[in-house]
Design an enzyme around this catalytic site. Structure first.
Site, PDB file in Angstrom:
ATOM      1  CB  ILE A   1       5.949   0.886   0.668  1.00 28.37           C
ATOM      2  CG1 ILE A   1       5.834   2.367   0.261  1.00 28.37           C
ATOM      3  CG2 ILE A   1       4.707   0.082   0.281  1.00 28.37           C
ATOM      4  CD1 ILE A   1       4.791   3.170   1.034  1.00 28.37           C
TER       5      ILE A   1
ATOM      6  CD  GLU B   1      -1.985   1.243   9.391  1.00 27.15           C
ATOM      7  OE1 GLU B   1      -2.999   1.925   9.144  1.00 27.15           O
ATOM      8  OE2 GLU B   1      -1.770   0.135   8.881  1.00 27.15           O
TER       9      GLU B   1
ATOM     10  CG  HIS C   1       3.800  15.205   0.879  1.00 25.74           C
ATOM     11  ND1 HIS C   1       4.664  15.261  -0.185  1.00 25.74           N
ATOM     12  CD2 HIS C   1       3.396  16.472   1.117  1.00 25.74           C
ATOM     13  CE1 HIS C   1       4.761  16.517  -0.597  1.00 25.74           C
ATOM     14  NE2 HIS C   1       4.009  17.270   0.180  1.00 25.74           N
TER      15      HIS C   1
ATOM     16  CG  PHE D   1      -1.768   1.112   1.532  1.00 23.87           C
ATOM     17  CD1 PHE D   1      -3.064   1.132   1.043  1.00 23.87           C
ATOM     18  CD2 PHE D   1      -1.359   2.168   2.338  1.00 23.87           C
ATOM     19  CE1 PHE D   1      -3.936   2.180   1.341  1.00 23.87           C
ATOM     20  CE2 PHE D   1      -2.219   3.220   2.643  1.00 23.87           C
ATOM     21  CZ  PHE D   1      -3.513   3.220   2.134  1.00 23.87           C
ATOM     22  N   GLY D   2       0.860   1.981  -1.073  1.00 21.29           N
ATOM     23  CA  GLY D   2       1.757   3.133  -1.192  1.00 21.29           C
ATOM     24  C   GLY D   2       1.026   4.444  -1.022  1.00 21.29           C
TER      25      GLY D   2
ATOM     26  CG  ASP E   1      13.334  -1.148  34.685  1.00 23.02           C
ATOM     27  OD1 ASP E   1      14.448  -0.612  34.763  1.00 23.02           O
ATOM     28  OD2 ASP E   1      12.595  -1.352  35.674  1.00 23.02           O
TER      29      ASP E   1
HETATM   30  P1  TGC Z   1      -9.838  15.355   6.061  1.00 22.01           P
HETATM   31  O1  TGC Z   1     -10.301  16.639   5.435  1.00 22.01           O
HETATM   32  O2  TGC Z   1     -10.000  15.183   7.530  1.00 22.01           O
HETATM   33  O3  TGC Z   1     -10.559  14.119   5.335  1.00 22.01           O
HETATM   34  C1  TGC Z   1     -10.582  13.980   3.920  1.00 22.01           C
HETATM   35  C2  TGC Z   1     -11.744  13.055   3.574  1.00 22.01           C
HETATM   36  O4  TGC Z   1     -11.535  11.768   4.163  1.00 22.01           O
HETATM   37  C3  TGC Z   1     -12.590  11.446   5.115  1.00 22.01           C
HETATM   38  N1  TGC Z   1     -11.921  10.800   6.261  1.00 22.01           N
HETATM   39  C4  TGC Z   1     -11.986   9.478   6.490  1.00 22.01           C
HETATM   40  N2  TGC Z   1     -12.652   8.504   5.872  1.00 22.01           N
HETATM   41  C5  TGC Z   1     -12.495   7.256   6.361  1.00 22.01           C
HETATM   42  N3  TGC Z   1     -11.702   6.964   7.406  1.00 22.01           N
HETATM   43  C6  TGC Z   1     -11.020   7.920   8.052  1.00 22.01           C
HETATM   44  N4  TGC Z   1     -10.212   7.613   9.070  1.00 22.01           N
HETATM   45  C7  TGC Z   1     -11.152   9.252   7.599  1.00 22.01           C
HETATM   46  N5  TGC Z   1     -10.610  10.437   7.992  1.00 22.01           N
HETATM   47  C8  TGC Z   1     -11.105  11.377   7.157  1.00 22.01           C
HETATM   48  C9  TGC Z   1     -13.206  12.795   5.466  1.00 22.01           C
HETATM   49  O5  TGC Z   1     -14.527  12.651   5.882  1.00 22.01           O
HETATM   50  C10 TGC Z   1     -13.090  13.532   4.143  1.00 22.01           C
HETATM   51  O6  TGC Z   1     -14.092  13.021   3.283  1.00 22.01           O
HETATM   52  P2  TGC Z   1     -14.787  13.956   2.170  1.00 22.01           P
HETATM   53  O7  TGC Z   1     -15.881  13.135   1.603  1.00 22.01           O
HETATM   54  O8  TGC Z   1     -15.251  15.186   2.905  1.00 22.01           O
HETATM   55  O9  TGC Z   1     -13.720  14.275   1.169  1.00 22.01           O
HETATM   56  O10 TGC Z   1      -8.332  15.158   5.624  1.00 22.01           O
HETATM   57  P3  TGC Z   1      -7.001  15.918   6.051  1.00 22.01           P
HETATM   58  O11 TGC Z   1      -6.208  16.199   4.835  1.00 22.01           O
HETATM   59  O12 TGC Z   1      -7.356  17.080   6.962  1.00 22.01           O
HETATM   60  O13 TGC Z   1      -6.218  14.789   6.846  1.00 22.01           O
HETATM   61  C11 TGC Z   1      -6.555  14.403   8.069  1.00 22.01           C
HETATM   62  C12 TGC Z   1      -5.426  13.511   8.697  1.00 22.01           C
HETATM   63  C13 TGC Z   1      -4.208  14.317   9.081  1.00 22.01           C
HETATM   64  C14 TGC Z   1      -6.075  12.944   9.945  1.00 22.01           C
HETATM   65  C15 TGC Z   1      -5.040  12.392   7.727  1.00 22.01           C
HETATM   66  O14 TGC Z   1      -4.328  12.892   6.666  1.00 22.01           O
HETATM   67  C16 TGC Z   1      -4.237  11.293   8.419  1.00 22.01           C
HETATM   68  O15 TGC Z   1      -4.821  10.375   8.976  1.00 22.01           O
HETATM   69  N6  TGC Z   1      -2.872  11.346   8.356  1.00 22.01           N
HETATM   70  C17 TGC Z   1      -2.037  10.268   8.816  1.00 22.01           C
HETATM   71  C18 TGC Z   1      -1.463   9.548   7.623  1.00 22.01           C
HETATM   72  C19 TGC Z   1      -1.344   8.080   7.850  1.00 22.01           C
HETATM   73  O16 TGC Z   1      -1.940   7.506   8.745  1.00 22.01           O
HETATM   74  N7  TGC Z   1      -0.584   7.415   7.014  1.00 22.01           N
HETATM   75  C20 TGC Z   1      -0.469   6.003   7.080  1.00 22.01           C
HETATM   76  C21 TGC Z   1       0.201   5.456   5.847  1.00 22.01           C
HETATM   77  S1  TGC Z   1      -0.020   3.702   5.621  1.00 22.01           S
HETATM   78  C22 TGC Z   1       0.851   2.981   6.843  1.00 22.01           C
HETATM   79  O17 TGC Z   1       1.406   3.571   7.700  1.00 22.01           O
HETATM   80  C23 TGC Z   1       0.864   1.523   6.796  1.00 22.01           C
HETATM   81  S2  TGC Z   1       1.869   0.738   7.959  1.00 22.01           S
HETATM   82  C24 TGC Z   1       1.171  -0.777   7.850  1.00 22.01           C
HETATM   83  C25 TGC Z   1       1.857  -1.851   8.557  1.00 22.01           C
HETATM   84  O18 TGC Z   1       3.011  -2.157   8.258  1.00 22.01           O
HETATM   85  O19 TGC Z   1       1.173  -2.461   9.418  1.00 22.01           O
HETATM   86  P1  FAD Z   2       6.074  13.192   9.898  1.00 27.13           P
HETATM   87  O1  FAD Z   2       4.725  13.345   9.321  1.00 27.13           O
HETATM   88  O2  FAD Z   2       7.183  13.990   9.338  1.00 27.13           O
HETATM   89  O3  FAD Z   2       5.981  13.450  11.479  1.00 27.13           O
HETATM   90  C1  FAD Z   2       7.136  13.665  12.301  1.00 27.13           C
HETATM   91  C2  FAD Z   2       6.661  14.129  13.680  1.00 27.13           C
HETATM   92  O4  FAD Z   2       5.918  15.345  13.535  1.00 27.13           O
HETATM   93  C3  FAD Z   2       5.714  13.120  14.351  1.00 27.13           C
HETATM   94  O5  FAD Z   2       5.961  13.098  15.733  1.00 27.13           O
HETATM   95  C4  FAD Z   2       4.331  13.722  14.091  1.00 27.13           C
HETATM   96  O6  FAD Z   2       3.367  13.341  15.089  1.00 27.13           O
HETATM   97  C5  FAD Z   2       4.649  15.205  14.148  1.00 27.13           C
HETATM   98  N1  FAD Z   2       3.652  16.001  13.404  1.00 27.13           N
HETATM   99  C6  FAD Z   2       3.386  15.971  12.065  1.00 27.13           C
HETATM  100  N2  FAD Z   2       2.404  16.817  11.758  1.00 27.13           N
HETATM  101  C7  FAD Z   2       2.013  17.397  12.933  1.00 27.13           C
HETATM  102  C8  FAD Z   2       1.016  18.347  13.278  1.00 27.13           C
HETATM  103  N3  FAD Z   2       0.184  18.865  12.381  1.00 27.13           N
HETATM  104  N4  FAD Z   2       0.916  18.710  14.587  1.00 27.13           N
HETATM  105  C9  FAD Z   2       1.730  18.156  15.532  1.00 27.13           C
HETATM  106  N5  FAD Z   2       2.682  17.244  15.269  1.00 27.13           N
HETATM  107  C10 FAD Z   2       2.811  16.860  13.976  1.00 27.13           C
HETATM  108  N6  FAD Z   2       3.318   4.206   4.774  1.00 27.13           N
HETATM  109  C11 FAD Z   2       2.613   3.688   3.737  1.00 27.13           C
HETATM  110  O7  FAD Z   2       2.020   4.421   2.953  1.00 27.13           O
HETATM  111  N7  FAD Z   2       2.553   2.344   3.539  1.00 27.13           N
HETATM  112  C12 FAD Z   2       3.177   1.463   4.356  1.00 27.13           C
HETATM  113  O8  FAD Z   2       3.095   0.243   4.156  1.00 27.13           O
HETATM  114  C13 FAD Z   2       3.953   1.971   5.448  1.00 27.13           C
HETATM  115  N8  FAD Z   2       4.671   1.124   6.231  1.00 27.13           N
HETATM  116  C14 FAD Z   2       5.514   1.642   7.187  1.00 27.13           C
HETATM  117  C15 FAD Z   2       6.360   0.778   7.882  1.00 27.13           C
HETATM  118  C16 FAD Z   2       7.252   1.290   8.814  1.00 27.13           C
HETATM  119  C17 FAD Z   2       8.205   0.378   9.522  1.00 27.13           C
HETATM  120  C18 FAD Z   2       7.239   2.682   9.119  1.00 27.13           C
HETATM  121  C19 FAD Z   2       8.152   3.238  10.175  1.00 27.13           C
HETATM  122  C20 FAD Z   2       6.415   3.536   8.425  1.00 27.13           C
HETATM  123  C21 FAD Z   2       5.545   3.034   7.443  1.00 27.13           C
HETATM  124  N9  FAD Z   2       4.741   3.875   6.672  1.00 27.13           N
HETATM  125  C22 FAD Z   2       4.000   3.374   5.622  1.00 27.13           C
HETATM  126  C23 FAD Z   2       4.854   5.323   6.813  1.00 27.13           C
HETATM  127  C24 FAD Z   2       4.105   5.879   8.022  1.00 27.13           C
HETATM  128  O9  FAD Z   2       2.737   5.865   7.805  1.00 27.13           O
HETATM  129  C25 FAD Z   2       4.638   7.319   8.264  1.00 27.13           C
HETATM  130  O10 FAD Z   2       5.940   7.182   8.771  1.00 27.13           O
HETATM  131  C26 FAD Z   2       3.745   8.087   9.220  1.00 27.13           C
HETATM  132  O11 FAD Z   2       2.495   8.385   8.618  1.00 27.13           O
HETATM  133  C27 FAD Z   2       4.410   9.407   9.682  1.00 27.13           C
HETATM  134  O12 FAD Z   2       4.951  10.122   8.619  1.00 27.13           O
HETATM  135  P2  FAD Z   2       6.471  10.646   8.682  1.00 27.13           P
HETATM  136  O13 FAD Z   2       7.340   9.489   9.067  1.00 27.13           O
HETATM  137  O14 FAD Z   2       6.739  11.336   7.418  1.00 27.13           O
HETATM  138  O15 FAD Z   2       6.503  11.646   9.905  1.00 27.13           O
END
Ligand code: TGC
Ligand code: FAD
Length: 388
Positions: A167, A367, A140, A133-134, A340
């Protein structure tokens, strides 16, 4: 170490169905027999145990809560229990299953065409095809809406340019769900291994999730056929709804890692003698064990109620944020405490605690970081968006 028999201080088993208990017990035994004996060596060697993928498929651990197309179709609580047991083994194994099921199979199942579902889902459920999942890019992470990866419609195909980073499963994946902007709007695309202009180099040097593959995805004039766009969604809510599903699984998985650290701390402190008696007999040590039991129990109740709400179709993303944030937070605290309590032995890979501790640092970040979930909840409480 004595066999792990679960942590169930409030008879939460009585709240599970017979099927859910059975699934949990089967996965628990499988993890004891197949994950725990090899995982330390995998971490030392920075190796993902690829040989476990097909058995996971055969056991129905991939796409657990999806139905049809060869998927198991179990309850969300059963999916959570699977995540819990896998992560008791190692976060890398749960990560693999989360990405496969919640982040790759789910968007195809929810937003894909009938042809896409038939083409990919049965093979993914069996573990014959691996997905990733990218979403995250080098610049960003927490703010995916700023992504710069672009798709251009060139008539009979799309041309993709950009890069994703961090990823999970990237290098070993047969297909990637890639989120990119088309005419300024985020869409999901299915990119297959071997598509021209697509590479997925592995990232090295991690101190955490060492048994997981983490990769870059690079698109340099990558050409994909027109039928690889996910037709059922546009905008950030596409990837965010996948994340809601995966974050739910993590809220359960973290309990598994916490349980492993609690179990090890109890066993160790009962057998380790200092000042003439087992250290488990000292009040300060008991205070830590009581904290662990308390927090694990609260985390279990949170996760279970999230699961029941999800099964009823009423779970909101903010409730998932609270559960993910809390349960990972307490798991990390328990892992640090357990480390610890093992004294110097706690840094050895003879015990699972430092491995879990290091893994949970990633789980706290991916996440949605701990603070991003705080901000999501802050917005829910106040109605005021404080991200930017
Ligand atoms: P925002 O304006 O709040 O929302 C945009 C649209 O999305 C809807 N929405 C959701 N829908 C479903 N589930 C949710 N959790 C949702 N949150 C928001 C919302 O209703 C809106 O819909 P519409 O119809 O009005 O367009 O968006 P924002 O740009 O202000 O962003 C909010 C924020 C910061 C919370 C969001 O960008 C966020 O969650 N950022 C964190 C990014 C993140 O979690 N990345 C993860 C990458 S994948 C990963 O890490 C996999 S690791 C997997 C592994 O190895 O286990
Ligand atoms: P940043 O967004 O740069 O954040 C750095 C720090 O700033 C954090 O402490 C954060 O909380 C803080 N911060 C950021 N914005 C704010 C704000 N507005 N206010 C206050 N504090 C803030 N991504 C994928 O898409 N697919 C995957 O499969 C995936 N797998 C991963 C596996 C691993 C092992 C790891 C470590 C990461 C993975 N990720 C994946 C990416 C992961 O989702 C991101 O690392 C995560 O969303 C945070 O982004 P960043 O690392 O760029 O940190």
């Amino acid at each position: 170490m004595a066999k792990f028999n679960g942590v169930d201080f409030y008879n939460l088993d009585s709240l599970l169905s017979e099927e859910e208990r059975q699934v949990r017990d089967v996965v628990r035994e499988w993890v004891d027999d197949n994950v725990i004996p090899i995982i330390e060596k995998c971490c030392r060697d920075d190796r993902f145990p690829h040989e476990l993928v097909k058995p996971m498929g055969e056991m129905g651990l991939l796409g657990v809560n999806l139905s049809g197309y060869g998927c198991p179709g179990l309850s969300n609580v059963a999916y959570g229990l699977v995540c819990q047991e896998l992560e008791r083994g190692d976060s890398a194994i749960r990560s693999f299953a989360s990405v496969q099921g919640s982040l790759c199979m789910f968007p195809i199942w929810k937003f894909g065409s009938e042809d896409q579902k038939n083409k990919y889902l049965p093979g993914m459920a069996k573990g014959e095809l691996i997905g990733c999942f990218g979403l995250t890019e080098p610049d960003h992470g927490s703010n995916p809406s700023g992504m710069v990866t672009r798709a251009v419609d060139e008539g009979d195909h799309y041309r993709l340019n950009g890069a994703k980073m961090w990823i999970t499963n990237g290098t070993i994946a047969d297909l990637a769900i890639v989120w990119a902007k088309l005419d300024g709007v985020i869409h999901g695309f299915i990119v297959e291994k071997g598509d021209p202009g697509f590479t997925a180099p592995e990232m090295k040097g991690k101190h955490s999730l060492k048994a997981s593959v983490t990769s870059e995805l690079v698109f340099q004039d990558c050409i994909i056929p027109k039928d690889r766009i996910l037709p059922g969604v546009r905008g950030l809510k596409g990837p965010l709804s996948c994340l809601t599903n995966a974050r739910f699984g993590i809220s359960w998985g973290a309990i598994g890692a916490a349980m492993a650290c609690f179990h090890s701390a109890r066993e160790y402190t009962l057998s380790r003698t200092q000042f003439g008696r087992p250290i488990a007999g000292f009040q300060l040590v008991q205070n830590k064990l009581a904290y662990m039991l308390r927090e694990i129990t609260k985390a279990q109740l949170l996760a279970l109620q999230c699961g029941r709400l999800k099964d009823a179709g009423t779970l909101i993303p903010e409730q998932v944020s609270l559960a993910k944030m809390n349960n990972v937070d307490i798991a990390l605290e328990i892992a640090r405490m357990s480390r610890d309590m093992h004294g110097a032995n706690g840094i050895l890979d003879e015990y699972p605690v430092m491995r879990h501790m290091a893994n949970l640092e990633s789980v706290r970040t991916y996440e949605g970081t701990h603070d991003i979930h705080n901000l999501i909840l802050g917005k829910w409480v106040t109605g005021i968006q404080a991200f930017e």
